[in-house]
Scaffold this active site. Structure first.
Site: not given
Length: 424
Positions: A50, A52, A154, A181, A222, A243, A351
């Protein structure tokens, strides 16, 4: 080399010399775990679950790649090509994140734009990145010296309650989807929201089955513990936590409880331990909770404004220095997952560029070898490290691909609709 002595003695001395040289070489390697770690990364693909970067490029540069050169150091980011190379990254799941408050068609469009960013990165830097769609692709791309670029959605809000949209995102390259999420969906409960459907609704269960049919890995980061368990009940393929960390070590709702970790061996899934400070360190989590409480107190004062709250929290920050998580604590979470679920059920999901701060020693994508060296110092073998770095994830992908192939021989795509299954 050994003149004036018998052949037998000469051979004995030669063997002793070779053994001594080998011992010295081994000692040299053992005295420098970081060099041994870097060598391991060259041989085996480190696959991070993961990152971003696509959203960071959207926020900082409006998705305009002409405004940034990732082949040069980019200190406003945690990710650039020199540091990816220094970190020995062999594969990366790029998160195509869109915020939970972005719903409906807007979320679908934004997710497609994020996917477009990943493809444009691969096109702009073809000597570095290559799109990957299977476990076999990852191995081939790593062997060619490039970084395998994979796509992870995500948040299930991206599909706007449509299995057709889910299938089309798979065709666009998405190989996992995080079911939620930070907020609930109509069909799935988030870890950080008030439960509404006891984990997964009937449509939510059908989403999991259709992901199995596609070969898209189900990501349970999540989601609530009830949703984790519901997905494990339904999924015929291994799941991932792209993550997340261990809740037993840091009681954040985003982390994985031991009861769920104990189910992973039967499912075959993995937890990709994150570098999020508040998921890693109990002290950091407590600090963040206190800071949130202070922010709410300041906002509730008579006559408060955005400016007064910002000024007040700035003063509070000066008086209350933030603690930092450490690379050792990240390793502790890896060890805990290994202890409860086993070595075949742990991976890495940093992350990076989705967080504003990092543990000491894991500041950016160049730092993965430091974590590998930390685990080496704790006695992890190269074989075990290979599983953590990427072997376990590749095994999950291969299993998901095989299960998909079997299911697609048995049935076609699902015709289910949320309005029918959840009786709206």
């Amino acid at each position: 080399m050994f003149r004036g002595i018998s052949t037998g003695v000469a051979l004995l001395l030669l063997v002793m010399t070779v053994n001594e040289n080998a011992s010295n070489a081994q000692s040299s390697i053992q005295s420098s775990p970081i060099e041994r770690a870097r060598a391991l990364h060259k041989r085996l693909p480190l696959i991070d679950g993961h990152n971003d970067l696509p959203w960071a490029l959207r926020e900082k540069f409006g998705r305009d790649l002409s405004k940034i050169d990732l082949s040069q150091p980019q200190h406003q980011l945690m990710t650039d090509i020199p540091r990816l190379r220094a970190g020995g990254v062999g594969g990366q799941f790029w998160s195509v994140y869109v915020p939970a408050d972005m719903q409906g068609k807007e979320a679908v469009r934004a997710t497609m734009e994020e996917i477009d960013t990943v493809f444009r990165l691969a096109r702009r830097y073809p000597e570095v990145f290559e799109m990957a769609y299977s476990a076999q692709d990852v191995g081939r791309i790593h062997a060619a010296g490039r970084i395998a670029s994979l796509i992870g959605i995500e948040g299930g809000h991206a599909i706007d309650n449509s299995l057709a949209a889910l299938r089309m995102f798979y065709r666009l390259g998405a190989r996992y989807m995080t079911l939620t999420h930070s907020a609930n969906l109509a069909w799935a409960d988030s870890a950080t929201d008030t439960p509404k459907v006891n984990g997964l609704s009937e449509f939510g269960k059908e989403v999991v089955r259709e992901m199995n049919w596609l070969g898209m890995v189900v990501d349970l980061s999540h989601v609530s513990p009830d949703a984790m368990n519901a997905a494990l009940d339904v999924s015929g393929a291994p799941v991932i936590f792209s993550h997340s960390s261990a809740r037993a070590l840091c009681d954040h709702p985003r982390n994985v409880p031991d009861a769920v970790l104990k189910r992973l061996p039967q499912n075959g899934g993995i937890v990709m331990v994150s570098f999020v400070q508040g998921f890693t360190s109990a002290a950091v989590l407590q600090y963040e909770q206190r800071r949130d409480q202070e922010t709410k107190r300041l906002a509730g004062l008579s006559g408060s404004s955005d400016k007064s709250v910002q000024e007040g929290i700035a003063r509070w920050d000066q008086e209350n220095p933030a603690p930092r998580a450490t690379i050792g604590q990240v390793a502790d979470h890896i060890e805990h997952v290994r202890k409860i679920a086993g070595i075949d059920h742990v991976g890495i999901g940093s992350d990076f560029d989705g967080i504003t701060s990092t543990p000491v020693g894991l500041e950016d994508v160049s730092c993965y070898p430091a974590l590998t060296a930390e685990l080496m110092n704790r006695g992890y073998s190269d074989a075990d490290l290979g599983k953590i770095l990427g072997g376990n994830l590749l095994r999950v992908m291969r299993q998901a691909e095989a299960i998909s192939a079997r299911m697609q021989k048995e049935r076609g795509p699902s015709e289910a609709r949320i309005e029918v299954l959840d009786k709206r």
